[in-house]
Design an enzyme around this catalytic site. Structure first.
Site, short mmCIF file in Angstrom:
data_model
loop_
_atom_site.label_atom_id
_atom_site.label_comp_id
_atom_site.label_asym_id
_atom_site.label_seq_id
_atom_site.Cartn_x
_atom_site.Cartn_y
_atom_site.Cartn_z
N GLY A 250 26.73 45.67 43.95
CA GLY A 250 25.54 46.29 44.53
C GLY A 250 25.72 47.76 44.88
O GLY A 250 25.10 48.25 45.81
N ASP B 165 16.56 44.32 27.52
CA ASP B 165 16.93 45.72 27.23
C ASP B 165 15.94 46.46 26.35
O ASP B 165 16.27 47.53 25.81
CB ASP B 165 18.32 45.81 26.57
CG ASP B 165 19.45 45.64 27.58
OD1 ASP B 165 19.20 45.70 28.79
OD2 ASP B 165 20.60 45.44 27.13
N GLU C 172 24.42 56.78 37.41
CA GLU C 172 23.44 55.74 37.80
C GLU C 172 22.99 55.96 39.25
O GLU C 172 21.80 55.91 39.56
CB GLU C 172 24.07 54.34 37.69
CG GLU C 172 24.34 53.91 36.27
CD GLU C 172 24.81 52.46 36.20
OE1 GLU C 172 24.21 51.60 36.84
OE2 GLU C 172 25.79 52.21 35.49
N LYS D 92 21.28 37.03 36.16
CA LYS D 92 20.66 35.75 35.79
C LYS D 92 19.39 35.97 34.98
O LYS D 92 18.75 37.02 35.11
CB LYS D 92 20.32 34.95 37.06
CG LYS D 92 21.53 34.46 37.80
CD LYS D 92 22.10 33.24 37.11
CE LYS D 92 23.42 32.84 37.73
NZ LYS D 92 24.12 31.81 37.00
N HIS E 39 20.44 50.33 32.93
CA HIS E 39 21.43 49.89 31.95
C HIS E 39 22.44 51.02 31.74
O HIS E 39 22.04 52.19 31.61
CB HIS E 39 20.74 49.54 30.62
CG HIS E 39 21.69 49.02 29.59
ND1 HIS E 39 22.10 47.70 29.57
CD2 HIS E 39 22.34 49.64 28.57
CE1 HIS E 39 22.96 47.53 28.57
NE2 HIS E 39 23.12 48.70 27.95
C1 GRF Z 1 25.48 48.80 36.66
O1 GRF Z 1 26.36 49.36 35.74
C2 GRF Z 1 24.11 48.66 36.04
O2 GRF Z 1 23.83 49.63 35.08
C3 GRF Z 1 24.18 47.31 35.39
O3 GRF Z 1 24.95 46.53 36.26
C4 GRF Z 1 25.83 47.37 36.99
C5 GRF Z 1 25.66 47.03 38.44
O4 GRF Z 1 26.61 47.65 39.23
N1 GRF Z 1 22.85 46.77 35.14
P1 GRF Z 1 26.49 47.61 40.81
O5 GRF Z 1 26.48 46.13 41.22
O6 GRF Z 1 25.24 48.31 41.20
O7 GRF Z 1 27.73 48.29 41.31
#
Ligand code: GRF
Length: 207
Positions: free
Chosen positions: A11, A149, A178, A90, A108
């Site tokens: 998270g 996706d 991200e 999930k 993603h």
């Molecule tokens: C991230 O790399 C996101 O792009 C992917 O899952 C990962 C989640 O990472 N969908 P986190 O749990 O937010 O650290």
């Protein structure tokens, strides 16, 4: 805007959103964390930030319909405007994606459509990026449709891939990107700078 974040693991993206809400950069309310693993760190983060949680997994139910009933009732009760998937592992019930069409987004860790689709999650993505020898990778934030996706892209940001990089180093660089990207897209949706209408994205995310 009320958002529900769906997460399964660490998270860290959820945390980055929480931090931006707390700093005042992101004027929205995180109304709910939904997760399938109550021992995952994302639940600790929710408790720490006083965010209500829903622990729910398809395995708790006999049918997808019963699962969807409980999930949809909770989201409705919480008056969720936007579902933010952040590392949710999930399958989502079809009724959820249909009900929240145009109101659900995902992040993603690659530049889709490259390195997406079946099996492309976690380190698999960055290992494939390394093996392909590409010079850039990055982040894609897209609307969620029934096809994994493949929803319309709202925003992408790139990071360099250096020749000496290991997949782990690529993953770290992408994750930083991200954390700096997701909140901006949520803010742009909340402020109506961008919108998703009938599967089409309009507007611009201003950085
Ligand atoms: C991230 O790399 C996101 O792009 C992917 O899952 C990962 C989640 O990472 N969908 P986190 O749990 O937010 O650290």
């Amino acid at each position: 805007m009320n958002i529900a974040v769906f997460a399964s693991g660490s998270g860290s993206n959820f945390q980055a959103i929480i931090d931006r809400v707390h700093s005042g950069d992101l004027p929205i309310t995180i109304s709910l964390l939904v997760g399938n693993n109550s021992k995952a760190k994302c639940f600790d983060r929710a408790r720490e930030a006083n965010i209500p949680t829903l622990h729910i997994s398809p395995s708790h139910f006999e049918t997808e319909n019963e699962y969807a009933d409980v999930l949809l009732a909770k989201l409705e009760e919480t008056q969720v405007d936007l579902i933010v998937l952040a590392g949710y592992m999930k399958m989502l019930p079809t009724r959820l994606t249909a009900t929240y069409r145009d109101r659900m987004i995902n992040i993603h860790p690659s530049l889709l459509p490259l390195f997406g689709g079946h099996g492309m999650y976690g380190m698999n993505v960055h290992t494939a990026v390394k093996a392909a020898g590409v010079k850039i990778s990055g982040v894609t934030i897209h609307a969620v449709t029934e096809i994994y996706d493949e929803g319309p892209i709202l925003y992408q940001a790139s990071v360099p891939v250096y020749e000496s990089d290991t997949p782990e180093e690529i993953a770290d660089r992408v994750l930083v990107c991200e954390h700096d990207s997701y909140w901006r897209v949520i803010k742009a949706l909340a402020g109506k700078e961008i919108s998703i209408e009938n599967g089409l994205v309009r507007g611009t995310v201003r950085i």
